[in-house]
Design a protein around this motif. Structure first.
Motif, PDB file in Angstrom:
ATOM      1  N   LYS A  17      21.936  16.043 -10.957  1.00  0.00           N
ATOM      2  CA  LYS A  17      22.238  15.769 -12.362  1.00  0.00           C
ATOM      3  C   LYS A  17      22.550  17.099 -13.055  1.00  0.00           C
ATOM      4  O   LYS A  17      21.720  18.012 -13.064  1.00  0.00           O
ATOM      5  N   VAL A  18      23.742  17.183 -13.623  1.00  0.00           N
ATOM      6  CA  VAL A  18      24.143  18.399 -14.325  1.00  0.00           C
ATOM      7  C   VAL A  18      23.327  18.499 -15.622  1.00  0.00           C
ATOM      8  O   VAL A  18      23.354  17.580 -16.437  1.00  0.00           O
ATOM      9  N   PRO A  19      22.600  19.590 -15.816  1.00  0.00           N
ATOM     10  CA  PRO A  19      21.831  19.751 -17.054  1.00  0.00           C
ATOM     11  C   PRO A  19      22.745  19.834 -18.276  1.00  0.00           C
ATOM     12  O   PRO A  19      23.893  20.269 -18.177  1.00  0.00           O
ATOM     13  N   LYS A  20      22.215  19.422 -19.431  1.00  0.00           N
ATOM     14  CA  LYS A  20      23.001  19.451 -20.670  1.00  0.00           C
ATOM     15  C   LYS A  20      23.491  20.863 -20.991  1.00  0.00           C
ATOM     16  O   LYS A  20      24.596  21.048 -21.452  1.00  0.00           O
ATOM     17  N   ASN A  21      22.654  21.855 -20.759  1.00  0.00           N
ATOM     18  CA  ASN A  21      22.979  23.235 -21.133  1.00  0.00           C
ATOM     19  C   ASN A  21      23.633  24.016 -19.996  1.00  0.00           C
ATOM     20  O   ASN A  21      23.689  25.248 -20.053  1.00  0.00           O
ATOM     21  N   ALA A  22      24.107  23.334 -18.973  1.00  0.00           N
ATOM     22  CA  ALA A  22      24.673  24.015 -17.803  1.00  0.00           C
ATOM     23  C   ALA A  22      25.928  24.796 -18.162  1.00  0.00           C
ATOM     24  O   ALA A  22      26.736  24.360 -18.978  1.00  0.00           O
ATOM     25  N   GLN A  23      26.063  25.931 -17.535  1.00  0.00           N
ATOM     26  CA  GLN A  23      27.263  26.748 -17.674  1.00  0.00           C
ATOM     27  C   GLN A  23      28.221  26.380 -16.537  1.00  0.00           C
ATOM     28  O   GLN A  23      27.794  25.959 -15.465  1.00  0.00           O
ATOM     29  N   THR A  24      29.506  26.568 -16.771  1.00  0.00           N
ATOM     30  CA  THR A  24      30.480  26.253 -15.726  1.00  0.00           C
ATOM     31  C   THR A  24      30.508  27.371 -14.693  1.00  0.00           C
ATOM     32  O   THR A  24      30.172  28.511 -14.988  1.00  0.00           O
ATOM     33  N   GLY A  25      30.890  27.012 -13.462  1.00  0.00           N
ATOM     34  CA  GLY A  25      31.019  28.007 -12.402  1.00  0.00           C
ATOM     35  C   GLY A  25      30.418  27.527 -11.095  1.00  0.00           C
ATOM     36  O   GLY A  25      30.049  26.361 -10.934  1.00  0.00           O
ATOM     37  N   GLU A  26      30.325  28.455 -10.153  1.00  0.00           N
ATOM     38  CA  GLU A  26      29.823  28.154  -8.807  1.00  0.00           C
ATOM     39  C   GLU A  26      28.330  28.421  -8.710  1.00  0.00           C
ATOM     40  O   GLU A  26      27.832  29.435  -9.186  1.00  0.00           O
ATOM     41  N   ASN A  27      27.635  27.510  -8.049  1.00  0.00           N
ATOM     42  CA  ASN A  27      26.223  27.654  -7.709  1.00  0.00           C
ATOM     43  C   ASN A  27      26.132  27.547  -6.193  1.00  0.00           C
ATOM     44  O   ASN A  27      26.544  26.538  -5.628  1.00  0.00           O
ATOM     45  N   ARG A  28      25.623  28.585  -5.526  1.00  0.00           N
ATOM     46  CA  ARG A  28      25.612  28.624  -4.062  1.00  0.00           C
ATOM     47  C   ARG A  28      24.177  28.518  -3.555  1.00  0.00           C
ATOM     48  O   ARG A  28      23.287  29.195  -4.047  1.00  0.00           O
ATOM     49  N   VAL A  29      24.003  27.661  -2.531  1.00  0.00           N
ATOM     50  CA  VAL A  29      22.674  27.386  -1.985  1.00  0.00           C
ATOM     51  C   VAL A  29      22.686  27.604  -0.479  1.00  0.00           C
ATOM     52  O   VAL A  29      23.602  27.156   0.210  1.00  0.00           O
ATOM     53  N   ARG A  30      21.659  28.295   0.029  1.00  0.00           N
ATOM     54  CA  ARG A  30      21.469  28.425   1.485  1.00  0.00           C
ATOM     55  C   ARG A  30      20.367  27.453   1.881  1.00  0.00           C
ATOM     56  O   ARG A  30      19.266  27.478   1.333  1.00  0.00           O
ATOM     57  N   VAL A  31      20.685  26.590   2.836  1.00  0.00           N
ATOM     58  CA  VAL A  31      19.761  25.554   3.302  1.00  0.00           C
ATOM     59  C   VAL A  31      19.348  25.888   4.727  1.00  0.00           C
ATOM     60  O   VAL A  31      20.203  26.205   5.565  1.00  0.00           O
ATOM     61  N   THR A  32      18.051  25.832   5.004  1.00  0.00           N
ATOM     62  CA  THR A  32      17.546  26.060   6.358  1.00  0.00           C
ATOM     63  C   THR A  32      16.880  24.784   6.857  1.00  0.00           C
ATOM     64  O   THR A  32      15.965  24.261   6.220  1.00  0.00           O
ATOM     65  N   ILE A  33      17.384  24.281   7.990  1.00  0.00           N
ATOM     66  CA  ILE A  33      16.802  23.116   8.643  1.00  0.00           C
ATOM     67  C   ILE A  33      15.815  23.639   9.679  1.00  0.00           C
ATOM     68  O   ILE A  33      16.158  24.488  10.496  1.00  0.00           O
ATOM     69  N   GLY A  34      14.586  23.137   9.633  1.00  0.00           N
ATOM     70  CA  GLY A  34      13.523  23.638  10.507  1.00  0.00           C
ATOM     71  C   GLY A  34      13.552  23.060  11.911  1.00  0.00           C
ATOM     72  O   GLY A  34      14.424  22.274  12.278  1.00  0.00           O
ATOM     73  N   THR A  35      12.543  23.424  12.681  1.00  0.00           N
ATOM     74  CA  THR A  35      12.445  22.986  14.077  1.00  0.00           C
ATOM     75  C   THR A  35      11.697  21.665  14.224  1.00  0.00           C
ATOM     76  O   THR A  35      11.562  21.144  15.316  1.00  0.00           O
ATOM     77  N   LYS A  36      11.205  21.120  13.119  1.00  0.00           N
ATOM     78  CA  LYS A  36      10.419  19.883  13.172  1.00  0.00           C
ATOM     79  C   LYS A  36      11.139  18.752  12.442  1.00  0.00           C
ATOM     80  O   LYS A  36      10.503  17.964  11.731  1.00  0.00           O
ATOM     81  N   ASP A  37      12.475  18.693  12.597  1.00  0.00           N
ATOM     82  CA  ASP A  37      13.291  17.655  11.957  1.00  0.00           C
ATOM     83  C   ASP A  37      13.037  17.613  10.448  1.00  0.00           C
ATOM     84  O   ASP A  37      12.785  16.551   9.871  1.00  0.00           O
ATOM     85  N   ASN A  38      13.095  18.789   9.832  1.00  0.00           N
ATOM     86  CA  ASN A  38      12.783  18.858   8.413  1.00  0.00           C
ATOM     87  C   ASN A  38      13.688  19.859   7.689  1.00  0.00           C
ATOM     88  O   ASN A  38      14.306  20.718   8.298  1.00  0.00           O
ATOM     89  N   LEU A  39      13.725  19.711   6.380  1.00  0.00           N
ATOM     90  CA  LEU A  39      14.370  20.693   5.515  1.00  0.00           C
ATOM     91  C   LEU A  39      13.341  21.797   5.323  1.00  0.00           C
ATOM     92  O   LEU A  39      12.337  21.601   4.646  1.00  0.00           O
ATOM     93  N   ASP A  40      13.553  22.931   5.951  1.00  0.00           N
ATOM     94  CA  ASP A  40      12.566  24.010   5.964  1.00  0.00           C
ATOM     95  C   ASP A  40      12.532  24.739   4.626  1.00  0.00           C
ATOM     96  O   ASP A  40      11.463  24.980   4.076  1.00  0.00           O
ATOM     97  N   SER A  41      13.709  25.106   4.102  1.00  0.00           N
ATOM     98  CA  SER A  41      13.741  25.834   2.834  1.00  0.00           C
ATOM     99  C   SER A  41      15.140  25.810   2.244  1.00  0.00           C
ATOM    100  O   SER A  41      16.118  25.560   2.946  1.00  0.00           O
ATOM    101  N   ILE A  42      15.190  26.080   0.941  1.00  0.00           N
ATOM    102  CA  ILE A  42      16.467  26.302   0.271  1.00  0.00           C
ATOM    103  C   ILE A  42      16.329  27.587  -0.535  1.00  0.00           C
ATOM    104  O   ILE A  42      15.241  27.928  -0.990  1.00  0.00           O
ATOM    105  N   GLU A  43      17.437  28.271  -0.661  1.00  0.00           N
ATOM    106  CA  GLU A  43      17.466  29.499  -1.452  1.00  0.00           C
ATOM    107  C   GLU A  43      18.715  29.442  -2.319  1.00  0.00           C
ATOM    108  O   GLU A  43      19.827  29.297  -1.800  1.00  0.00           O
ATOM    109  N   VAL A  44      18.529  29.509  -3.622  1.00  0.00           N
ATOM    110  CA  VAL A  44      19.674  29.530  -4.532  1.00  0.00           C
ATOM    111  C   VAL A  44      20.198  30.957  -4.547  1.00  0.00           C
ATOM    112  O   VAL A  44      19.552  31.865  -5.068  1.00  0.00           O
TER     113      VAL A  44
END
Length: 173
Positions: free
Chosen positions: A98-125
């Motif tokens: 959901k885009v926040p009301k006060n959001a600024q335009t532009g690119e938002n980049r996320v690094r996603v790490t999938i773990g070894t136990k069939d899980n989403l291990d971490s995300i880093e903005v």
């Protein structure tokens, strides 16, 4: 003079009521910078043994006449997979962000790490247009719907995998 001042005040008031904040829309990039983590030393030994076993099995199969042999040695690496595919991951992310009301335009980049136990291990903005959007990104990745992964594997041994995805925010046209 008072009537003119009153007229301008009413005009400003009505004009202000019609000025609204522009609506924002978002879209996603494809997965980029996909990296499978390397195995540790003990897992590397296990993977090497699996590869040798597969090679030996293929050699024995090829020696038998009229046998249909499958060379699966080259498919030792299997990428992490999301329930119903990566396109479904992008759809679930798109529909739940959901885009926040006060959001600024532009690119938002996320690094996603999938773990070894069939899980989403971490995300880093890695990059965000503002704090509101950064918080919205962190919250959307906490949803159980986005934690339905199968780990990447090297010769059957689960390993971590990372990728990056961008969420672009623009003014609605």
């Amino acid at each position: 003079m008072k009537k003119i001042f009153l007229f301008f005040m009413i005009l400003v008031l009505f004009t202000g009521c019609y000025i609204t904040q522009k609506k924002k829309v978002h879209y996603l990039s494809t997965l980029e910078n996909v990296n499978i983590f390397t195995l540790n030393k003990s897992d590397s030994i296990k993977a090497y043994k699996s590869k040798l076993l597969a090679e030996k099995s293929l050699e024995e199969c090829e020696k038998r006449p009229n046998s249909n042999c499958i060379d699966d040695i080259g498919i030792g690496n299997i990428d992490a997979t999301f329930l119903n595919g990566i396109s479904n991951f992008r759809m679930v992310l798109f529909n739940n962000f959901k885009v926040p009301k006060n959001a600024q335009t532009g690119e938002n980049r996320v690094r996603v790490t999938i773990g070894t136990k069939d899980n989403l291990d971490s995300i880093e903005v890695l990059k965000s247009t503002d704090e509101y959007t950064k918080k919205a990104i962190e919250n959307v990745f906490k949803l159980p719907k986005l934690n339905t992964w199968k780990s990447a594997k090297i010769y059957g041994i689960p390993v971590k995998e990372q990728f990056e995805i961008s969420i672009f925010i623009e003014n609605k046209k």
